[in-house]
Design a protein around this motif. Structure first.
Motif, PDB file in Angstrom:
ATOM      1  N   VAL A 114       0.840  -1.196   0.000  1.00  0.00           N
ATOM      2  CA  VAL A 114       0.000   0.000   0.000  1.00  0.00           C
ATOM      3  C   VAL A 114       0.879   1.251   0.000  1.00  0.00           C
ATOM      4  O   VAL A 114       0.598   2.219  -0.718  1.00  0.00           O
ATOM      5  CB  VAL A 114      -0.975  -0.010   1.200  1.00  0.00           C
ATOM      6  CG1 VAL A 114      -1.641   1.350   1.389  1.00  0.00           C
ATOM      7  CG2 VAL A 114      -2.025  -1.096   1.019  1.00  0.00           C
ATOM      8  N   GLU A 115       1.949   1.243   0.770  1.00  0.00           N
ATOM      9  CA  GLU A 115       2.879   2.374   0.798  1.00  0.00           C
ATOM     10  C   GLU A 115       3.483   2.604  -0.594  1.00  0.00           C
ATOM     11  O   GLU A 115       3.569   3.741  -1.065  1.00  0.00           O
ATOM     12  CB  GLU A 115       3.989   2.107   1.824  1.00  0.00           C
ATOM     13  CG  GLU A 115       4.959   3.245   1.992  1.00  0.00           C
ATOM     14  CD  GLU A 115       6.020   2.938   3.041  1.00  0.00           C
ATOM     15  OE1 GLU A 115       7.169   3.374   2.849  1.00  0.00           O
ATOM     16  OE2 GLU A 115       5.700   2.265   4.048  1.00  0.00           O
ATOM     17  N   PHE A 116       3.884   1.527  -1.262  1.00  0.00           N
ATOM     18  CA  PHE A 116       4.426   1.622  -2.625  1.00  0.00           C
ATOM     19  C   PHE A 116       3.358   2.170  -3.576  1.00  0.00           C
ATOM     20  O   PHE A 116       3.615   3.094  -4.352  1.00  0.00           O
ATOM     21  CB  PHE A 116       4.909   0.248  -3.097  1.00  0.00           C
ATOM     22  CG  PHE A 116       5.320   0.204  -4.535  1.00  0.00           C
ATOM     23  CD1 PHE A 116       6.495   0.816  -4.956  1.00  0.00           C
ATOM     24  CD2 PHE A 116       4.542  -0.453  -5.468  1.00  0.00           C
ATOM     25  CE1 PHE A 116       6.881   0.784  -6.292  1.00  0.00           C
ATOM     26  CE2 PHE A 116       4.914  -0.498  -6.804  1.00  0.00           C
ATOM     27  CZ  PHE A 116       6.089   0.121  -7.222  1.00  0.00           C
ATOM     28  N   ALA A 117       2.150   1.634  -3.505  1.00  0.00           N
ATOM     29  CA  ALA A 117       1.068   2.067  -4.394  1.00  0.00           C
ATOM     30  C   ALA A 117       0.748   3.546  -4.184  1.00  0.00           C
ATOM     31  O   ALA A 117       0.538   4.279  -5.152  1.00  0.00           O
ATOM     32  CB  ALA A 117      -0.173   1.211  -4.162  1.00  0.00           C
ATOM     33  N   ASN A 118       0.716   3.995  -2.940  1.00  0.00           N
ATOM     34  CA  ASN A 118       0.455   5.415  -2.657  1.00  0.00           C
ATOM     35  C   ASN A 118       1.570   6.307  -3.199  1.00  0.00           C
ATOM     36  O   ASN A 118       1.314   7.412  -3.671  1.00  0.00           O
ATOM     37  CB  ASN A 118       0.271   5.649  -1.158  1.00  0.00           C
ATOM     38  CG  ASN A 118      -1.067   5.153  -0.657  1.00  0.00           C
ATOM     39  OD1 ASN A 118      -2.050   5.146  -1.393  1.00  0.00           O
ATOM     40  ND2 ASN A 118      -1.107   4.738   0.594  1.00  0.00           N
ATOM     41  N   ALA A 119       2.811   5.818  -3.147  1.00  0.00           N
ATOM     42  CA  ALA A 119       3.950   6.596  -3.652  1.00  0.00           C
ATOM     43  C   ALA A 119       3.868   6.811  -5.162  1.00  0.00           C
ATOM     44  O   ALA A 119       4.438   7.765  -5.693  1.00  0.00           O
ATOM     45  CB  ALA A 119       5.265   5.901  -3.282  1.00  0.00           C
ATOM     46  N   LEU A 120       3.128   5.948  -5.861  1.00  0.00           N
ATOM     47  CA  LEU A 120       2.999   6.076  -7.315  1.00  0.00           C
ATOM     48  C   LEU A 120       2.172   7.288  -7.711  1.00  0.00           C
ATOM     49  O   LEU A 120       2.223   7.727  -8.854  1.00  0.00           O
ATOM     50  CB  LEU A 120       2.373   4.799  -7.900  1.00  0.00           C
ATOM     51  CG  LEU A 120       3.156   3.508  -7.689  1.00  0.00           C
ATOM     52  CD1 LEU A 120       2.406   2.332  -8.305  1.00  0.00           C
ATOM     53  CD2 LEU A 120       4.561   3.603  -8.234  1.00  0.00           C
ATOM     54  N   ALA A 121       1.409   7.855  -6.778  1.00  0.00           N
ATOM     55  CA  ALA A 121       0.555   9.004  -7.074  1.00  0.00           C
ATOM     56  C   ALA A 121       1.281  10.337  -6.895  1.00  0.00           C
ATOM     57  O   ALA A 121       0.728  11.382  -7.218  1.00  0.00           O
ATOM     58  CB  ALA A 121      -0.691   8.972  -6.194  1.00  0.00           C
TER      59      ALA A 121
END
Length: 151
Positions: free
Chosen positions: A44-51
């Motif tokens: 989730v942390e990685f996915a949020n960083a993509l934004a």
């Protein structure tokens, strides 16, 4: 096989807050697949960083999984899955580098391990959508997350 650049991710959640992330990638005729275990919170942390816009130069989105070292300092002894995101020009073009490797055991010859590293070009908009889809995947709302661009 088509000539499209594509990254497809599946997730098999475990009850302990972790799960196995399965990745398939294709770019310029090169393709591979692999998997590694991650905590849901790490994904989730990685996915949020993509934004993030723009991506921070000092903390670019990256995840890596495989076999952990058995000594005290930790770290990965063997990388089986690595995904890195970075800008490649000043016009908003981004790239995702994907490294996929088979598991390698001590009794096997090092040359028998299969490894592919490829790069998929993308944009901020596509990356943000992919991040949202990845979160939906982790939460069990979709079966896969896909980033696809014409090469």
């Amino acid at each position: 096989m088509d000539n499209k650049e594509k990254l497809v991710i599946y997730f098999d959640a475990d009850e302990d807050g972790t799960g196995e992330l399965f990745v398939e990638a294709i770019s310029n005729g090169f393709a591979g697949n692999s998997s590694a275990w991650f905590s849901k919170s790490e994904l989730v942390e990685f996915a949020n960083a993509l934004a993030a816009y723009p991506l921070p130069n000092d903390n670019l989105p990256e995840i890596a999984g495989g076999f952990w070292k058995k000594d005290v300092d930790g770290g990965l002894d063997q990388e089986n899955l690595v995904i890195k995101v970075y800008p490649i020009d000043g016009k908003g073009t981004l790239a995702i580098q994907v490294k996929l490797a088979t598991q390698h055991w001590s009794e096997q010859r090092p040359e028998s391990q299969h490894i592919v590293r490829l790069e998929i070009l993308t944009s901020y908009n596509a990356l943000e959508f992919f991040g949202k889809e990845l979160i939906a995947l982790i939460n069990g709302r979709v079966e896969k997350a896909t980033l696809q661009n014409a090469s």
